[in-house]
Design a protein around this motif. Structure first.
Motif, PDB file in Angstrom:
ATOM      1  N   LEU A   1     -21.187  -5.612  28.192  1.00 58.12           N
ATOM      2  CA  LEU A   1     -21.041  -4.283  27.629  1.00 58.12           C
ATOM      3  C   LEU A   1     -20.224  -3.451  28.600  1.00 58.12           C
ATOM      4  O   LEU A   1     -20.601  -3.321  29.760  1.00 58.12           O
ATOM      5  CB  LEU A   1     -22.412  -3.635  27.405  1.00 58.12           C
ATOM      6  CG  LEU A   1     -22.417  -2.157  27.017  1.00 58.12           C
ATOM      7  CD1 LEU A   1     -21.697  -1.932  25.691  1.00 58.12           C
ATOM      8  CD2 LEU A   1     -23.849  -1.631  26.951  1.00 58.12           C
ATOM      9  N   LEU A   2     -19.107  -2.924  28.133  1.00 64.01           N
ATOM     10  CA  LEU A   2     -18.262  -2.054  28.947  1.00 64.01           C
ATOM     11  C   LEU A   2     -18.422  -0.626  28.447  1.00 64.01           C
ATOM     12  O   LEU A   2     -18.279  -0.354  27.244  1.00 64.01           O
ATOM     13  CB  LEU A   2     -16.792  -2.458  28.871  1.00 64.01           C
ATOM     14  CG  LEU A   2     -16.369  -3.645  29.739  1.00 64.01           C
ATOM     15  CD1 LEU A   2     -16.992  -4.934  29.267  1.00 64.01           C
ATOM     16  CD2 LEU A   2     -14.862  -3.762  29.779  1.00 64.01           C
ATOM     17  N   ILE A   3     -18.730   0.272  29.391  1.00 63.39           N
ATOM     18  CA  ILE A   3     -18.984   1.672  29.068  1.00 63.39           C
ATOM     19  C   ILE A   3     -18.127   2.563  29.967  1.00 63.39           C
ATOM     20  O   ILE A   3     -18.037   2.327  31.180  1.00 63.39           O
ATOM     21  CB  ILE A   3     -20.472   2.025  29.267  1.00 63.39           C
ATOM     22  CG1 ILE A   3     -21.342   1.248  28.292  1.00 63.39           C
ATOM     23  CG2 ILE A   3     -20.711   3.520  29.110  1.00 63.39           C
ATOM     24  CD1 ILE A   3     -22.822   1.540  28.414  1.00 63.39           C
ATOM     25  N   LYS A   4     -17.534   3.602  29.370  1.00 64.93           N
ATOM     26  CA  LYS A   4     -16.810   4.605  30.152  1.00 64.93           C
ATOM     27  C   LYS A   4     -17.813   5.356  31.002  1.00 64.93           C
ATOM     28  O   LYS A   4     -18.838   5.822  30.509  1.00 64.93           O
ATOM     29  CB  LYS A   4     -16.106   5.614  29.232  1.00 64.93           C
ATOM     30  CG  LYS A   4     -14.979   5.061  28.431  1.00 64.93           C
ATOM     31  CD  LYS A   4     -14.385   6.189  27.576  1.00 64.93           C
ATOM     32  CE  LYS A   4     -13.807   5.627  26.310  1.00 64.93           C
ATOM     33  NZ  LYS A   4     -13.399   6.690  25.380  1.00 64.93           N
ATOM     34  N   GLY A   5     -17.508   5.475  32.285  1.00 71.90           N
ATOM     35  CA  GLY A   5     -18.358   6.230  33.190  1.00 71.90           C
ATOM     36  C   GLY A   5     -18.997   5.360  34.253  1.00 71.90           C
ATOM     37  O   GLY A   5     -19.024   4.143  34.159  1.00 71.90           O
ATOM     38  N   ASP A   6     -19.491   6.029  35.264  1.00 69.25           N
ATOM     39  CA  ASP A   6     -20.163   5.378  36.392  1.00 69.25           C
ATOM     40  C   ASP A   6     -21.648   5.313  36.054  1.00 69.25           C
ATOM     41  O   ASP A   6     -22.368   6.294  36.204  1.00 69.25           O
ATOM     42  CB  ASP A   6     -19.912   6.192  37.663  1.00 69.25           C
ATOM     43  CG  ASP A   6     -20.418   5.519  38.910  1.00 69.25           C
ATOM     44  OD1 ASP A   6     -21.015   4.423  38.819  1.00 69.25           O
ATOM     45  OD2 ASP A   6     -20.222   6.088  40.007  1.00 69.25           O
ATOM     46  N   CYS A   7     -22.101   4.180  35.572  1.00 68.20           N
ATOM     47  CA  CYS A   7     -23.464   4.039  35.052  1.00 68.20           C
ATOM     48  C   CYS A   7     -24.276   3.040  35.863  1.00 68.20           C
ATOM     49  O   CYS A   7     -23.737   2.164  36.519  1.00 68.20           O
ATOM     50  CB  CYS A   7     -23.433   3.565  33.600  1.00 68.20           C
ATOM     51  SG  CYS A   7     -22.516   4.617  32.480  1.00 68.20           S
TER      52      CYS A   7
ATOM     53  N   ASP B   1     -14.806  -0.551  37.496  1.00 68.19           N
ATOM     54  CA  ASP B   1     -13.361  -0.498  37.651  1.00 68.19           C
ATOM     55  C   ASP B   1     -12.861   0.926  37.500  1.00 68.19           C
ATOM     56  O   ASP B   1     -13.267   1.636  36.576  1.00 68.19           O
ATOM     57  CB  ASP B   1     -12.683  -1.380  36.592  1.00 68.19           C
ATOM     58  CG  ASP B   1     -13.012  -2.841  36.784  1.00 68.19           C
ATOM     59  OD1 ASP B   1     -12.510  -3.420  37.755  1.00 68.19           O
ATOM     60  OD2 ASP B   1     -13.776  -3.390  35.966  1.00 68.19           O
ATOM     61  N   SER B   2     -11.972   1.333  38.415  1.00 66.94           N
ATOM     62  CA  SER B   2     -11.305   2.629  38.294  1.00 66.94           C
ATOM     63  C   SER B   2     -10.133   2.469  37.350  1.00 66.94           C
ATOM     64  O   SER B   2      -9.292   1.587  37.534  1.00 66.94           O
ATOM     65  CB  SER B   2     -10.810   3.107  39.660  1.00 66.94           C
ATOM     66  OG  SER B   2     -11.907   3.330  40.511  1.00 66.94           O
ATOM     67  N   ILE B   3     -10.102   3.314  36.347  1.00 64.65           N
ATOM     68  CA  ILE B   3      -9.011   3.304  35.377  1.00 64.65           C
ATOM     69  C   ILE B   3      -8.566   4.752  35.204  1.00 64.65           C
ATOM     70  O   ILE B   3      -9.330   5.575  34.686  1.00 64.65           O
ATOM     71  CB  ILE B   3      -9.447   2.674  34.037  1.00 64.65           C
ATOM     72  CG1 ILE B   3      -9.882   1.228  34.277  1.00 64.65           C
ATOM     73  CG2 ILE B   3      -8.317   2.751  33.018  1.00 64.65           C
ATOM     74  CD1 ILE B   3     -10.397   0.514  33.072  1.00 64.65           C
ATOM     75  N   GLY B   4      -7.342   5.046  35.648  1.00 71.80           N
ATOM     76  CA  GLY B   4      -6.896   6.435  35.625  1.00 71.80           C
ATOM     77  C   GLY B   4      -7.808   7.269  36.505  1.00 71.80           C
ATOM     78  O   GLY B   4      -8.074   6.923  37.645  1.00 71.80           O
ATOM     79  N   ASN B   5      -8.319   8.359  35.959  1.00 74.73           N
ATOM     80  CA  ASN B   5      -9.234   9.226  36.704  1.00 74.73           C
ATOM     81  C   ASN B   5     -10.705   8.892  36.437  1.00 74.73           C
ATOM     82  O   ASN B   5     -11.582   9.633  36.850  1.00 74.73           O
ATOM     83  CB  ASN B   5      -8.989  10.697  36.328  1.00 74.73           C
ATOM     84  CG  ASN B   5      -7.631  11.175  36.792  1.00 74.73           C
ATOM     85  OD1 ASN B   5      -7.100  10.696  37.784  1.00 74.73           O
ATOM     86  ND2 ASN B   5      -7.061  12.117  36.067  1.00 74.73           N
TER      87      ASN B   5
ATOM     88  N   VAL C   1     -14.940   2.535  34.518  1.00 78.60           N
ATOM     89  CA  VAL C   1     -15.548   1.742  33.450  1.00 78.60           C
ATOM     90  C   VAL C   1     -16.566   0.822  34.113  1.00 78.60           C
ATOM     91  O   VAL C   1     -16.239   0.097  35.057  1.00 78.60           O
ATOM     92  CB  VAL C   1     -14.500   0.929  32.663  1.00 78.60           C
ATOM     93  CG1 VAL C   1     -15.181  -0.035  31.700  1.00 78.60           C
ATOM     94  CG2 VAL C   1     -13.559   1.853  31.907  1.00 78.60           C
ATOM     95  N   THR C   2     -17.797   0.890  33.626  1.00 86.41           N
ATOM     96  CA  THR C   2     -18.869   0.036  34.137  1.00 86.41           C
ATOM     97  C   THR C   2     -19.039  -1.149  33.196  1.00 86.41           C
ATOM     98  O   THR C   2     -19.187  -0.969  31.981  1.00 86.41           O
ATOM     99  CB  THR C   2     -20.195   0.816  34.232  1.00 86.41           C
ATOM    100  OG1 THR C   2     -20.008   1.964  35.064  1.00 86.41           O
ATOM    101  CG2 THR C   2     -21.305  -0.060  34.811  1.00 86.41           C
ATOM    102  N   THR C   3     -19.002  -2.353  33.767  1.00 85.41           N
ATOM    103  CA  THR C   3     -19.251  -3.574  33.001  1.00 85.41           C
ATOM    104  C   THR C   3     -20.676  -4.017  33.273  1.00 85.41           C
ATOM    105  O   THR C   3     -21.054  -4.253  34.424  1.00 85.41           O
ATOM    106  CB  THR C   3     -18.272  -4.693  33.389  1.00 85.41           C
ATOM    107  OG1 THR C   3     -16.944  -4.262  33.115  1.00 85.41           O
ATOM    108  CG2 THR C   3     -18.565  -5.981  32.627  1.00 85.41           C
TER     109      THR C   3
END
Length: 159
Positions: free
Chosen positions: A87-93, A24-28, A31-33
């Motif tokens: 698990l939700l992590i900030k970034g494109d993972c 998901d794009s959030i702001g700039n 978030v990878t689920t």
């Protein structure tokens, strides 16, 4: 209503593993689920709620204290179907990026001794619903049978 993407995965073919459920794009940022699948859906018994609750407390505590990842952890929590966690992590993972983190997390759960963090009436809404011995057993099983042998079939959703 449209069927949400996670309900379009063929759960009859889904193996235990680590999968990207969505990005998901959030702001700039992104978030990878992740779908941290501990049980094969519809083919083996689901996790007992007390086991999954204990894994939730221990894994969330570990992840939010991990020196490398703690600033990127957004959320860790159980799936309603009781076959794994999100698990939700900030970034494109990618799944490959977190295999080591999941191995450390589940090894922590598998070897944990003592009082479960947050398992007191003032800290938790269902503090009596815990099963540490079985949480340890399930975590060890996941490490040994999945994380230590992980392959493409455990990292990419079945098509």
């Amino acid at each position: 209503m449209d069927k949400i993407p996670s309900f379009t995965i063929d759960h009859n073919r889904l193996l235990r593993g680590i999968y990207v459920s969505r990005k998901d794009s959030i702001g700039n940022g992104i978030v990878t689920t992740f779908d941290i699948r501990m049980k094969e859906p519809n083919r083996e018994p689901a996790l007992h709620p007390g086991v999954l609750h204990t894994i939730e407390h221990l894994a969330a505590t570990f992840l939010r204290n991990d020196a490398e990842w703690k600033d990127r952890i957004v959320y860790w929590g159980p799936m309603g179907c009781l076959t794994g966690n999100y698990l939700l992590i900030k970034g494109d993972c990618k799944p490959e990026d977190i295999v080591g983190l999941m191995r450390r997390t589940f090894s922590f759960v598998a070897s944990f001794e003592g009082d479960i963090p947050g398992a007191a009436p003032e800290d938790c809404g269902n503090y009596l619903l815990h099963d540490l011995p079985m949480a340890r057993w399930e975590a060890r099983k996941y490490v040994e049978e999945v994380l230590d042998r992980i392959g493409e079939e455990n990292l990419d959703y079945p098509q």
